[in-house]
Design a protein around this motif. Structure first.
Motif, mmCIF file in Angstrom:
data_model
loop_
_atom_site.group_PDB
_atom_site.id
_atom_site.type_symbol
_atom_site.label_atom_id
_atom_site.label_comp_id
_atom_site.label_asym_id
_atom_site.label_seq_id
_atom_site.Cartn_x
_atom_site.Cartn_y
_atom_site.Cartn_z
ATOM 1 N N TYR A 25 -2.712 42.733 38.870
ATOM 2 C CA TYR A 25 -2.382 42.784 40.295
ATOM 3 C C TYR A 25 -1.400 43.921 40.556
ATOM 4 C CZ TYR A 25 -0.913 41.484 44.958
ATOM 5 O OH TYR A 25 -0.664 41.508 46.311
ATOM 6 N N CYS A 27 0.951 45.789 43.655
ATOM 7 C CA CYS A 27 1.419 45.743 45.046
ATOM 8 C C CYS A 27 0.904 46.974 45.775
ATOM 9 C CB CYS A 27 2.943 45.743 45.090
ATOM 10 S SG CYS A 27 3.631 44.202 44.509
ATOM 11 N N CYS A 222 1.982 38.550 48.270
ATOM 12 C CA CYS A 222 1.528 39.011 46.948
ATOM 13 C C CYS A 222 1.244 37.830 46.023
ATOM 14 C CB CYS A 222 2.539 39.968 46.337
ATOM 15 S SG CYS A 222 2.454 41.608 47.100
ATOM 16 N N HIS A 247 11.590 41.965 45.492
ATOM 17 C CA HIS A 247 10.192 41.567 45.732
ATOM 18 C C HIS A 247 9.574 40.801 44.558
ATOM 19 C CE1 HIS A 247 6.302 41.531 47.519
ATOM 20 N NE2 HIS A 247 5.764 42.446 46.726
ATOM 21 N N HIS A 248 9.560 41.403 43.367
ATOM 22 C CA HIS A 248 8.878 40.737 42.247
ATOM 23 C C HIS A 248 9.668 39.519 41.755
ATOM 24 C CE1 HIS A 248 6.360 44.564 41.275
ATOM 25 N NE2 HIS A 248 5.966 43.932 42.364
ATOM 26 N N GLU A 251 8.594 36.887 44.031
ATOM 27 C CA GLU A 251 7.207 36.474 43.740
ATOM 28 C C GLU A 251 7.181 35.476 42.576
ATOM 29 O OE1 GLU A 251 3.949 39.225 43.316
ATOM 30 O OE2 GLU A 251 5.041 40.729 44.444
#
Ligand code: AMP
Ligand code: ZN
Length: 466
Positions: A25, A27, A222, A247-248, A251
């Motif tokens: 995956y 982004c 995501c 962000h990650h 996630e």
């Protein structure tokens, strides 16, 4: 195949959950503006990673989102939605803006020979899935409602900072110059899963939800898009290093809280492309796009070569001088590869030996610059016949994707290249003996033949005018 894993901070052997389907995956872009060549450095790295996996015989299921809602001007849930600001500035709707810049993005990828992922999912496509996931997080007590928004409660996790190894006080979320703190949060690190109208009235796209009319946060998209297309066990997740936090990190928090088990094994991040002011970004400094480089006469693949010449985990400083050098190197490389004659038999033993060397480089945490050295070694090797060289280059180009054996209208013949190099030498001699008249005449004669000279610190570079 070995790769650096941000999660373990080690170079590790890559072992997928299922060899026949590696789930990867990446982004995707926030489509409020063109992608700059910094963003594209990350996408080139991800392309090399996918192609390296394929070179090793893996089938790759690659998924990418398109962020068309929810990415606010601060990555930590404050400020305006980037899409809304851009639409307002251009007097267009958010969906028009998204469509325009999504197409521009894929056109840039094509010019850089970046393979389009099989699955592309715009964030606005999966609103019911986000709502489901958030409901489950609320029911598991990992989320709470406050001030009209739904937040993820980071204090419920044993190690929220698993990806960054940073101490909590070093990673302050939500505070930035000119951006106010969000007092609805229980903990400073908490982040928004769903915004409602109570907070952002001017949001153009809103959907009904159990918590009122609103829209999703950036991070949730995501997690959901990845789980929808890659399942509960993700092999590789990629992005630029600025995506690591928050962000990650977010996630991982919400995905693992939802799933109740580990979600993704390998996290791969590309270092930044910098300009003289630091990280190249969409909001400051020169805004360099692929189209701008083309307008200036550069081949986009020279930029790809520039990226491949450095390691993806090292910062790369962009200067036109570096790009000129890469352009020159690219032209010379193509002159060599295109002058190879077809027909001779392939020497399988030598083919295998060089192929193994190339594979060892790309399998060593994507050491593309060493892989390019192997390419030069092949071209230099007097023992190898042209047929074997061609076969090797064709094979290497499956990963490098520099169109090394594709003839283009603008490619110059060997004869012209030789002639130009001789003329440049004569011009240097003329300049040394202060015969500027001859030096100028050489420059003008070449210009008439469609060749432009450029004097740089590294010597005289030349360019075929399109
Ligand atoms: P964005 O469109 O801002 O969501 O970013 C798209 C991708 O580009 C993300 O993976 C970012 O991490 C990455 N990125 C942003 N700036 C840079 C940069 N200067 N160099 C390399 N990658 C970047
Ligand atoms: Zn993402």
């Amino acid at each position: 195949m070995k790769i650096y894993n941000t999660l373990t901070r080690k170079i590790e052997e890559f072992i997928p959950h299922n060899k026949d389907r590696v789930n990867m995956y990446t982004c995707g872009p926030t489509v409020y503006h063109y992608a700059h060549i910094g963003n594209l450095r990350s996408y080139i790295m991800e392309d090399v990673l996918e192609k390296t996996l394929m070179y090793n015989g893996y089938n790759v299921n690659r998924v990418m989102n398109i962020t068309d809602v929810g990415h606010l001007s601060s990555d930590s849930d404050t400020g305006d939605d980037k899409m809304v600001s851009s639409a307002k500035k251009q007097n267009k709707t958010v969906l028009d803006i998204a469509k325009f810049y999504t197409e521009a993005f894929f056109s840039d990828l094509k010019k850089l020979n970046v393979k389009k992922p099989e699955t592309i999912e715009p964030a606005t496509n999966l609103i019911p899935e986000y709502i489901n996931l958030i409901e489950k997080l609320l029911s598991k007590d990992f989320a709470y409602i406050s001030g009209g928004n739904v937040y993820f409660d980071t204090s419920k996790l044993d190690d929220y900072y698993v990806l960054t190894n940073h101490k909590e006080d070093e990673m302050v979320v939500g505070v930035r110059d000119g951006v106010e703190n969000d007092y609805n949060k229980r903990n400073q690190a908490d982040f928004v899963l769903w915004f409602t109208k109570s907070k952002f009235d001017d949001q153009e796209l809103k959907w009904n939800s159990p918590w009122g009319l609103g829209y999703p946060g950036w991070h949730i998209e995501c997690s959901c898009i990845s789980m929808k297309h890659c399942g509960e066990y993700l092999d590789i997740h990629c992005g630029g290093v600025d995506n690591i936090f928050p962000h990650h990190t977010n996630e991982i928090a919400q995905s693992e809280a939802y799933l109740g088990h580990k979600w993704c094994n390998y996290w791969v991040h590309c270092e930044h492309l910098n300009d003289k002011n630091g990280k190249m970004s969409k909001s400051k400094g020169d805004f360099l796009t692929v189209s701008l480089l083309e307008e200036k006469g550069y081949n986009p693949l020279s930029y790809r070569l520039l990226c491949l010449q450095s390691h993806y985990r090292k910062q790369l400083v962009f200067t036109y001088e570096n790009l000129d050098n890469a352009e020159q190197a690219y032209k010379k490389l193509k002159q060599k590869t295109l002058s190879l004659k077809a027909g001779s038999n392939i020497n399988t033993e030598l083919f295998e030996s060089y192929n193994e060397k190339f594979k060892a480089c790309i399998n060593d945490d994507m050491n593309t610059s060493s892989a390019i050295t192997v390419l030069y070694d092949v071209l230099k090797d007097d023992v190898l016949n042209d047929g074997t060289k061609k076969a090797l280059i064709e094979s290497f180009d499956k990963v490098l994707s520099l169109d090394l054996l594709t003839e283009e209208q603008n490619d110059v013949s060997d004869d012209l290249a030789k002639y130009v190099e001789e003329q440049i030498k004569l011009r240097i001699e003329a300049k040394k003996s202060k015969d500027f008249e001859t030096a100028d005449k050489i420059r003008n004669d070449l210009l008439e033949k469609g060749v432009e000279l450029k004097d740089t610190r590294e010597g005289t570079l030349w360019n075929k005018i399109k």
